[in-house]
Motif scaffolding. Structure first.
Motif, PDB file in Angstrom:
ATOM      1  N   HIS A 154      87.547 -41.093 -15.342  1.00  0.00           N
ATOM      2  CA  HIS A 154      88.033 -42.363 -16.196  1.00  0.00           C
ATOM      3  C   HIS A 154      87.621 -42.403 -17.692  1.00  0.00           C
ATOM      4  O   HIS A 154      88.417 -42.866 -18.540  1.00  0.00           O
ATOM      5  CB  HIS A 154      87.216 -43.374 -15.075  1.00  0.00           C
ATOM      6  CG  HIS A 154      87.649 -44.837 -15.870  1.00  0.00           C
ATOM      7  ND1 HIS A 154      88.724 -45.384 -15.911  1.00  0.00           N
ATOM      8  CD2 HIS A 154      86.757 -45.764 -16.642  1.00  0.00           C
ATOM      9  CE1 HIS A 154      88.847 -46.615 -16.381  1.00  0.00           C
ATOM     10  NE2 HIS A 154      87.575 -46.803 -16.865  1.00  0.00           N
ATOM     11  N   LYS A 155      86.330 -42.075 -18.081  1.00  0.00           N
ATOM     12  CA  LYS A 155      86.175 -41.954 -19.344  1.00  0.00           C
ATOM     13  C   LYS A 155      86.727 -40.786 -20.128  1.00  0.00           C
ATOM     14  O   LYS A 155      87.145 -41.203 -21.510  1.00  0.00           O
ATOM     15  CB  LYS A 155      84.405 -41.698 -19.397  1.00  0.00           C
ATOM     16  CG  LYS A 155      83.472 -42.835 -18.815  1.00  0.00           C
ATOM     17  CD  LYS A 155      81.898 -42.398 -19.145  1.00  0.00           C
ATOM     18  CE  LYS A 155      81.224 -43.630 -18.415  1.00  0.00           C
ATOM     19  NZ  LYS A 155      79.813 -43.239 -18.551  1.00  0.00           N
ATOM     20  N   ALA A 156      87.119 -39.671 -19.499  1.00  0.00           N
ATOM     21  CA  ALA A 156      87.753 -38.692 -20.368  1.00  0.00           C
ATOM     22  C   ALA A 156      89.275 -39.227 -20.721  1.00  0.00           C
ATOM     23  O   ALA A 156      89.832 -39.248 -21.825  1.00  0.00           O
ATOM     24  CB  ALA A 156      87.791 -37.593 -19.716  1.00  0.00           C
ATOM     25  N   LEU A 157      90.067 -40.179 -19.697  1.00  0.00           N
ATOM     26  CA  LEU A 157      91.274 -40.483 -19.896  1.00  0.00           C
ATOM     27  C   LEU A 157      91.155 -41.530 -20.834  1.00  0.00           C
ATOM     28  O   LEU A 157      91.969 -41.976 -21.672  1.00  0.00           O
ATOM     29  CB  LEU A 157      91.789 -41.054 -18.466  1.00  0.00           C
ATOM     30  CG  LEU A 157      92.055 -39.871 -17.383  1.00  0.00           C
ATOM     31  CD1 LEU A 157      92.519 -40.732 -15.961  1.00  0.00           C
ATOM     32  CD2 LEU A 157      93.179 -38.898 -17.890  1.00  0.00           C
ATOM     33  N   VAL A 158      90.065 -42.538 -20.808  1.00  0.00           N
ATOM     34  CA  VAL A 158      90.130 -43.718 -21.501  1.00  0.00           C
ATOM     35  C   VAL A 158      89.795 -43.242 -23.132  1.00  0.00           C
ATOM     36  O   VAL A 158      90.762 -43.606 -23.983  1.00  0.00           O
ATOM     37  CB  VAL A 158      88.818 -44.618 -21.181  1.00  0.00           C
ATOM     38  CG1 VAL A 158      88.614 -45.429 -22.323  1.00  0.00           C
ATOM     39  CG2 VAL A 158      89.076 -45.397 -20.145  1.00  0.00           C
ATOM     40  N   ALA A 159      89.283 -41.958 -23.225  1.00  0.00           N
ATOM     41  CA  ALA A 159      88.954 -41.407 -24.786  1.00  0.00           C
ATOM     42  C   ALA A 159      90.429 -40.788 -25.150  1.00  0.00           C
ATOM     43  O   ALA A 159      90.552 -40.997 -26.388  1.00  0.00           O
ATOM     44  CB  ALA A 159      87.732 -40.346 -24.589  1.00  0.00           C
ATOM     45  N   LEU A 160      90.975 -40.261 -24.412  1.00  0.00           N
ATOM     46  CA  LEU A 160      92.073 -39.688 -24.631  1.00  0.00           C
ATOM     47  C   LEU A 160      93.230 -40.898 -24.972  1.00  0.00           C
ATOM     48  O   LEU A 160      93.875 -40.665 -26.124  1.00  0.00           O
ATOM     49  CB  LEU A 160      92.673 -38.672 -23.538  1.00  0.00           C
ATOM     50  CG  LEU A 160      94.294 -38.052 -23.810  1.00  0.00           C
ATOM     51  CD1 LEU A 160      94.001 -37.182 -24.959  1.00  0.00           C
ATOM     52  CD2 LEU A 160      94.650 -37.297 -22.777  1.00  0.00           C
ATOM     53  N   ILE A 161      93.297 -41.774 -24.108  1.00  0.00           N
ATOM     54  CA  ILE A 161      94.161 -43.110 -24.587  1.00  0.00           C
ATOM     55  C   ILE A 161      93.952 -43.730 -25.855  1.00  0.00           C
ATOM     56  O   ILE A 161      94.587 -43.994 -26.478  1.00  0.00           O
ATOM     57  CB  ILE A 161      93.999 -43.979 -23.359  1.00  0.00           C
ATOM     58  CG1 ILE A 161      94.766 -43.285 -22.161  1.00  0.00           C
ATOM     59  CG2 ILE A 161      95.094 -45.233 -23.829  1.00  0.00           C
ATOM     60  CD1 ILE A 161      94.947 -43.868 -20.802  1.00  0.00           C
ATOM     61  N   VAL A 162      92.536 -43.994 -26.182  1.00  0.00           N
ATOM     62  CA  VAL A 162      91.934 -44.725 -27.246  1.00  0.00           C
ATOM     63  C   VAL A 162      92.325 -43.738 -28.259  1.00  0.00           C
ATOM     64  O   VAL A 162      92.797 -44.441 -29.478  1.00  0.00           O
ATOM     65  CB  VAL A 162      90.367 -44.793 -27.012  1.00  0.00           C
ATOM     66  CG1 VAL A 162      90.015 -45.272 -28.451  1.00  0.00           C
ATOM     67  CG2 VAL A 162      90.222 -46.074 -26.072  1.00  0.00           C
ATOM     68  N   PHE A 163      92.180 -42.456 -28.320  1.00  0.00           N
ATOM     69  CA  PHE A 163      92.737 -41.546 -29.379  1.00  0.00           C
ATOM     70  C   PHE A 163      94.209 -41.344 -29.814  1.00  0.00           C
ATOM     71  O   PHE A 163      94.504 -41.743 -30.972  1.00  0.00           O
ATOM     72  CB  PHE A 163      92.212 -40.171 -29.203  1.00  0.00           C
ATOM     73  CG  PHE A 163      92.490 -39.115 -29.974  1.00  0.00           C
ATOM     74  CD1 PHE A 163      91.861 -38.883 -31.403  1.00  0.00           C
ATOM     75  CD2 PHE A 163      93.737 -38.403 -30.022  1.00  0.00           C
ATOM     76  CE1 PHE A 163      92.041 -37.994 -32.308  1.00  0.00           C
ATOM     77  CE2 PHE A 163      94.190 -37.568 -30.983  1.00  0.00           C
ATOM     78  CZ  PHE A 163      93.247 -37.178 -32.085  1.00  0.00           C
ATOM     79  N   LEU A 164      94.873 -41.623 -28.656  1.00  0.00           N
ATOM     80  CA  LEU A 164      96.343 -41.598 -28.911  1.00  0.00           C
ATOM     81  C   LEU A 164      96.752 -42.943 -29.611  1.00  0.00           C
ATOM     82  O   LEU A 164      97.675 -42.890 -30.478  1.00  0.00           O
ATOM     83  CB  LEU A 164      97.064 -41.141 -27.699  1.00  0.00           C
ATOM     84  CG  LEU A 164      97.037 -39.991 -27.089  1.00  0.00           C
ATOM     85  CD1 LEU A 164      97.830 -39.960 -25.694  1.00  0.00           C
ATOM     86  CD2 LEU A 164      97.679 -38.982 -27.922  1.00  0.00           C
ATOM     87  N   VAL A 165      96.203 -44.155 -29.227  1.00  0.00           N
ATOM     88  CA  VAL A 165      96.576 -45.414 -29.886  1.00  0.00           C
ATOM     89  C   VAL A 165      96.083 -45.422 -31.177  1.00  0.00           C
ATOM     90  O   VAL A 165      96.711 -45.777 -32.032  1.00  0.00           O
ATOM     91  CB  VAL A 165      95.565 -46.444 -28.883  1.00  0.00           C
ATOM     92  CG1 VAL A 165      96.162 -47.779 -29.574  1.00  0.00           C
ATOM     93  CG2 VAL A 165      96.376 -46.686 -27.380  1.00  0.00           C
ATOM     94  N   ILE A 166      95.050 -44.991 -31.443  1.00  0.00           N
ATOM     95  CA  ILE A 166      94.450 -44.987 -32.867  1.00  0.00           C
ATOM     96  C   ILE A 166      95.469 -43.924 -33.746  1.00  0.00           C
ATOM     97  O   ILE A 166      95.820 -44.397 -34.737  1.00  0.00           O
ATOM     98  CB  ILE A 166      92.913 -44.503 -32.999  1.00  0.00           C
ATOM     99  CG1 ILE A 166      92.152 -45.554 -32.330  1.00  0.00           C
ATOM    100  CG2 ILE A 166      92.804 -44.283 -34.308  1.00  0.00           C
ATOM    101  CD1 ILE A 166      90.534 -45.217 -32.333  1.00  0.00           C
ATOM    102  N   VAL A 167      95.865 -42.863 -33.404  1.00  0.00           N
ATOM    103  CA  VAL A 167      96.715 -41.951 -33.832  1.00  0.00           C
ATOM    104  C   VAL A 167      97.912 -42.616 -34.209  1.00  0.00           C
ATOM    105  O   VAL A 167      98.618 -42.437 -35.215  1.00  0.00           O
ATOM    106  CB  VAL A 167      96.779 -40.533 -33.205  1.00  0.00           C
ATOM    107  CG1 VAL A 167      97.746 -39.881 -33.728  1.00  0.00           C
ATOM    108  CG2 VAL A 167      95.639 -39.771 -33.119  1.00  0.00           C
TER     109      VAL A 167
END
Length: 371
Positions: A154-167
């Protein structure tokens, strides 16, 4: 005055000078076809083979014991399989020399299986403790619960999603033009899919280090795309006010001008990654670094490819769908046709029908001219 083709120089000369001799944008259909094939192969790998998740994500039992002499990983796999009744997920080595250990990742083991595995591994390989004596206690077992694995996932997916949103937000603000933002996001999506596909085909474990490496290479890919698009923005500024070159030609010139920089950046980035894989993983035996090294190596190469052969050609394809770019391209081609037909270049205006009539001089300028 007639328009003549630029003189042809050697390959390295054209590469270093960046004079626009490589028709990258002009052959965008070829690159789109190659990109489509690469994406298709990656998606097939993800669907057919899937991912090999480490026990950090799915839970399981980690077995660690020091190596005594030369032991092949296949021997460890056979002994462990006979003892517990099923094969381990992965068998890797960590460290080198006297500190070298085997790391076995397997599904959750019960007490009876742990006892059987400990006895079988000890009888086969006689691992020694720090005092140098052979001891079963030197074989350690640690459990990772499925609940903990779900939390890590869950944390890995959240980190990836947050990164993509910021990008995505950064791209939208950085490239105020929708075509550039869309092309940059498509390039980023390509990098993620292809890197994931390579991992699926190779079968390396997907560990937390893999996620960290993926985020790292996505940042590298975005940086490379921004560098190329900055040059494109510089070259196409005011392109509609002249009929000397089309938008596609100016964008192709920008790719050529940044091509050597992209290659140098890639080489500089790949060398330490190769050192990580060759020296750390192969020579020193730290097999756990293979997953991090692979994702970075693939990501750097794929990111460079997408920024040169996919992002900019896609940008041009999107821009050429707009009416103003289509009209400008038609006027440029029409002017060249008139020049090729023998009409003197001086009689063919560079700004004809593009910027409209010349502005009238101001009152002060008119009085000064009459004087």
């Amino acid at each position: 005055m007639t328009l003549t083709a630029a003189p042809q120089h050697g390959f390295l000369s054209r590469l270093y000078t960046g004079t626009g001799a490589f028709a990258i944008v002009g052959r965008r259909r070829l690159w789109f076809g190659i990109t489509g094939v690469i994406v298709a192969v990656a998606i097939i790998g993800i669907i057919v083979r899937g991912f090999t998740l480490s026990i950090d994500f799915r839970g399981g039992t980690q077995v660690s014991f020091p190596v005594s002499g030369q032991v092949d990983t296949s021997q460890v796999t056979d002994v462990f399989t006979k003892a517990v009744g099923h094969a381990p997920e992965t068998v890797q080595t960590a460290g080198s020399g006297s500190t070298e250990t085997y790391q076995i990742a397997a599904a959750q083991l019960d007490n009876a299986q742990i006892s059987a595995a400990r006895s079988a591994l000890f009888d086969a390989f006689h691992p020694r403790d720090r005092g140098g004596a052979a001891s079963e206690s030197s074989i350690s077992f640690s459990d990772v619960s499925s609940t903990w694995g779900a939390q890590i996932t869950h944390k890995a997916l959240v980190a990836l999603i947050v990164f993509l949103v910021i990008v995505t937000a950064y791209i939208a603000l950085r490239f105020r033009e929708w075509a550039m933002a869309l092309a940059a996001l498509a390039s980023l999506f390509f990098d993620v899919v292809v890197t994931a596909g390579v991992y699926a085909w190779v079968g390396f474990e997907v560990s937390p280090a893999t996620v960290i490496g993926l985020l790292t290479i996505l940042g590298f890919s975005l940086y490379d795309t921004v560098v190329v698009f900055d040059k494109v923005e510089e070259n196409v500024r005011g392109v509609l006010h002249t009929t000397r070159r089309t938008y596609a030609e100016q964008a192709n010139l920008a790719v050529n001008q940044t091509l050597m920089r992209s290659i140098n950046t890639t080489v500089i980035s790949v060398l330490p990654v190769l050192s990580l894989m060759v020296i750390a993983a192969w020579m020193l035996g730290v097999g756990t670094l293979n997953d991090l090294g692979l994702v970075q190596l693939v990501g750097v190469i794929v990111g460079t490819y997408s920024s040169i052969f996919f992002a900019t050609p896609l940008l041009v394809a999107l821009k050429e769908q707009t009416p103003e770019i289509r009209r400008h391209t038609a006027k440029v081609l029409a002017r060249r046709a008139r020049v090729d037909a023998g009409e003197p270049a001086d009689a063919v205006p560079l700004v004809a029908e593009v910027t409209g009539p010349a502005p009238r001089p101001s009152t002060k300028r008119a009085r000064r001219a009459r004087r």
